[in-house]
Scaffold this motif. Structure first.
Motif, short mmCIF file in Angstrom:
data_model
loop_
_atom_site.label_atom_id
_atom_site.label_comp_id
_atom_site.label_asym_id
_atom_site.label_seq_id
_atom_site.Cartn_x
_atom_site.Cartn_y
_atom_site.Cartn_z
N SER A 74 -10.25 5.95 -9.70
CA SER A 74 -9.47 6.79 -10.59
C SER A 74 -9.82 6.54 -12.05
O SER A 74 -9.70 7.45 -12.88
CB SER A 74 -7.98 6.56 -10.36
N GLY A 75 -10.26 5.34 -12.38
CA GLY A 75 -10.70 5.08 -13.75
C GLY A 75 -11.89 5.93 -14.12
O GLY A 75 -12.01 6.41 -15.25
N ALA A 76 -12.78 6.15 -13.14
CA ALA A 76 -13.97 6.96 -13.40
C ALA A 76 -13.63 8.43 -13.64
O ALA A 76 -14.46 9.18 -14.17
CB ALA A 76 -14.94 6.83 -12.22
N LEU A 103 1.75 2.79 -4.36
CA LEU A 103 1.10 2.23 -5.55
C LEU A 103 -0.36 2.64 -5.66
O LEU A 103 -0.87 2.86 -6.76
CB LEU A 103 1.23 0.70 -5.55
N ALA A 104 -1.04 2.76 -4.51
CA ALA A 104 -2.43 3.20 -4.55
C ALA A 104 -2.52 4.67 -4.96
O ALA A 104 -3.40 5.06 -5.74
CB ALA A 104 -3.09 3.00 -3.17
N VAL A 105 -1.59 5.49 -4.44
CA VAL A 105 -1.55 6.90 -4.85
C VAL A 105 -1.16 7.01 -6.32
O VAL A 105 -1.71 7.84 -7.06
CB VAL A 105 -0.56 7.69 -3.96
N LEU A 106 -0.23 6.17 -6.75
CA LEU A 106 0.16 6.14 -8.16
C LEU A 106 -1.04 5.84 -9.04
O LEU A 106 -1.20 6.42 -10.12
CB LEU A 106 1.24 5.09 -8.38
N THR A 107 -1.90 4.95 -8.58
CA THR A 107 -3.09 4.59 -9.35
C THR A 107 -3.98 5.81 -9.60
O THR A 107 -4.48 6.01 -10.71
CB THR A 107 -3.89 3.50 -8.61
N VAL A 108 -4.15 6.63 -8.55
CA VAL A 108 -4.96 7.83 -8.71
C VAL A 108 -4.28 8.81 -9.66
O VAL A 108 -4.93 9.39 -10.55
CB VAL A 108 -5.22 8.50 -7.34
N LEU A 147 -1.47 -2.39 -12.44
CA LEU A 147 -1.16 -1.97 -11.07
C LEU A 147 -1.78 -2.86 -10.00
O LEU A 147 -1.20 -3.04 -8.93
CB LEU A 147 -1.59 -0.52 -10.87
N THR A 148 -2.96 -3.43 -10.24
CA THR A 148 -3.59 -4.29 -9.22
C THR A 148 -2.73 -5.51 -8.90
O THR A 148 -2.48 -5.81 -7.72
CB THR A 148 -5.01 -4.71 -9.66
N PRO A 149 -2.23 -6.27 -9.89
CA PRO A 149 -1.35 -7.40 -9.56
C PRO A 149 -0.07 -6.94 -8.85
O PRO A 149 0.44 -7.63 -7.95
CB PRO A 149 -1.01 -8.00 -10.93
N GLU A 150 0.44 -5.77 -9.22
CA GLU A 150 1.64 -5.23 -8.57
C GLU A 150 1.38 -4.93 -7.11
O GLU A 150 2.21 -5.22 -6.23
CB GLU A 150 2.09 -3.97 -9.31
#
Length: 436
Positions: A149-151, A99-104, A128-131
């Motif tokens: 990743s948002g940046a 999930l962390a890699v998915l976020t990126v 994704l954070t609640p997940e």
């Protein structure tokens, strides 16, 4: 008024107005008007100020700004982004810290759609954070990748801020947009490597869990339908600029038109979505163009007060190596970025830095890329990085600003590491534009 007195007055006045809650564009205009009145002969100087405002925004190379923003809002409000995240998730089921890699990965994909860090953080943080917390991820690991990743929305083309930076500095817009491609991809890879190493060393921060199996055929089908079309539009826009087939303005118009056709194909081109997308794009475009109106006047006031020549002389006579001077300039931007937003940083620093860049003989595109990484960093730098407050608004209950600050710290260090790498190895930033 001596040049140093003018600088103290300008920054003190700007800081005071911004802390009072005055919008950045209005604060710049007020301080510029006072400076014009004091340095350019009273009310007669306002005629020149009006001409400066007109010339700063009546230029063809600023047209890509509203076009790229509209392209992003059309994609964002047509439901394309959630589908892209779902497709990326299907391909990452076997990775530790999935999930962390998915976020990126999702952040990099969203970067091509939104161009606005806060929008990406809001979407990723709320979904994704609640997940991640539900599956036992540590709070730091469930927040940090979202911020980092948002940046990426600032660094991966099409980037509105890159166009603003190039316009204010007089750099090539096309080369600046192309030059940030490699550093943007490199930064995303650095984020993923950090997450994989962290999960390997501290597996309790991202416990393994069962992931439903998705048949290969379904993955390929969803990829072709929902991931390749929007990414292909972005790649096509960059290719048009890279090969010189179209100007950045023409490429932005083509990309916006193709995005509209994609909305039609997905059945999302209804009046409500179009109205929201156009309204949001108009609001963001007007805000950016209003801020830009202060740039030309500020540059002229700097020259008239003698600050430009004095700062250039001071910088070129310092008994330090050029790389140290570059590091000092970037340190100044980091400190400023702790308190004000990115467009304002560009308008405050570039008129001061530009004479130094020219005097030192640095490649302006190389400097622009390093500056873009630094501006990306400003979105997640405590205490006032805008993405930090957006994250606080969408984070699970009980999340404190201290939690968010600590979660951002590793990704801040990765950004700084990338800046150092780009300073020491300029070809990383320049090799792609060299083929144009």
């Amino acid at each position: 008024m001596a040049w140093w007195q003018f600088l103290i007055f300008f920054f003190a006045g700007l800081t005071f107005l911004m802390f009072m809650g005055v919008p950045v564009a209005i604060a710049f205009l007020v301080v510029n008007m006072v400076g014009v009145f004091m340095l350019w002969g009273g009310f007669n100087g306002f005629n020149q100020l009006i001409l400066s405002i007109d010339s700063s925004i009546s230029t063809f190379y600023l047209v890509p700004i509203p076009m790229f923003i509209l392209m992003g809002t059309l994609m964002f409000y047509s439901g394309i982004a959630p589908r892209m995240i779902k497709v990326i998730d299907q391909w990452l089921g076997f990775i530790s810290g999935r999930l962390a890699v998915l976020t990126v990965g999702a952040g990099a994909a969203l970067a091509t759609l939104t161009g606005v860090a806060m929008g990406s953080v809001a979407m990723l943080g709320s979904t994704l954070t609640p997940e991640m917390e539900k599956h036992g991820y540590s709070r730091s690991l469930s927040i940090g990748p979202v911020l980092g990743s948002g940046a990426l929305a600032i660094l991966i083309p099409p980037s509105t801020l890159a166009i603003v930076l190039a316009s204010v500095g007089g750099f090539s817009v096309a080369k600046t947009l192309v030059a940030i491609v490699a550093p943007g991809i490199l930064l995303a890879i650095m984020y993923v490597l950090y997450i994989l190493i962290r999960v390997k060393l501290r597996p309790h921060e991202a416990p393994a869990y069962h992931v439903p199996h998705v048949p290969l055929g379904a993955k390929v089908k969803d990829t072709v339908l929902y991931l390749l079309p929007p990414l292909s539009i972005v790649v096509l826009v960059i290719a048009f600029i890279f090969f010189g087939w179209a100007t950045p303005t023409e490429s932005a118009a083509i990309g916006t038109f193709l995005t509209f056709l994609l909305m039609v194909a997905y059945g999302k081109a209804n009046l409500a979505n179009l109205k929201t997308a156009v309204g949001q794009a108009t609001q963001l475009s007007v805000m950016i163009l209003m801020i830009l109106t202060g740039s030309a006047a500020f540059s002229q006031l700097l020259s008239f007060s003698g600050a430009t020549s004095a700062i250039t002389t001071l910088a070129t006579t310092l008994p330090v190596e050029p790389v140290i001077l570059m590091l000092l300039m970037m340190l100044i931007v980091i400190v400023i970025g702790m308190f004000i937003e990115q467009t304002s940083i560009v308008l405050v620093t570039i008129p001061i830095f530009l004479p130094i860049i020219n005097a030192m003989g640095w490649d302006p595109i190389w400097f622009a890329v390093i500056m873009m990484v630094n501006l990306e960093l400003a979105t997640i730098t405590p205490p006032a990085g805008l993405s930090l407050f957006v994250m606080k608004g969408v984070a699970p209950a009980g999340t404190t600003m201290t939690d968010i600050y600590w979660a951002a710290l590793p990704f801040i260090m990765i950004n700084i590491l990338l800046m150092v790498i780009l300073i020491l190895f300029p070809p990383i930033a320049l090799w792609l534009p060299s083929f144009m």
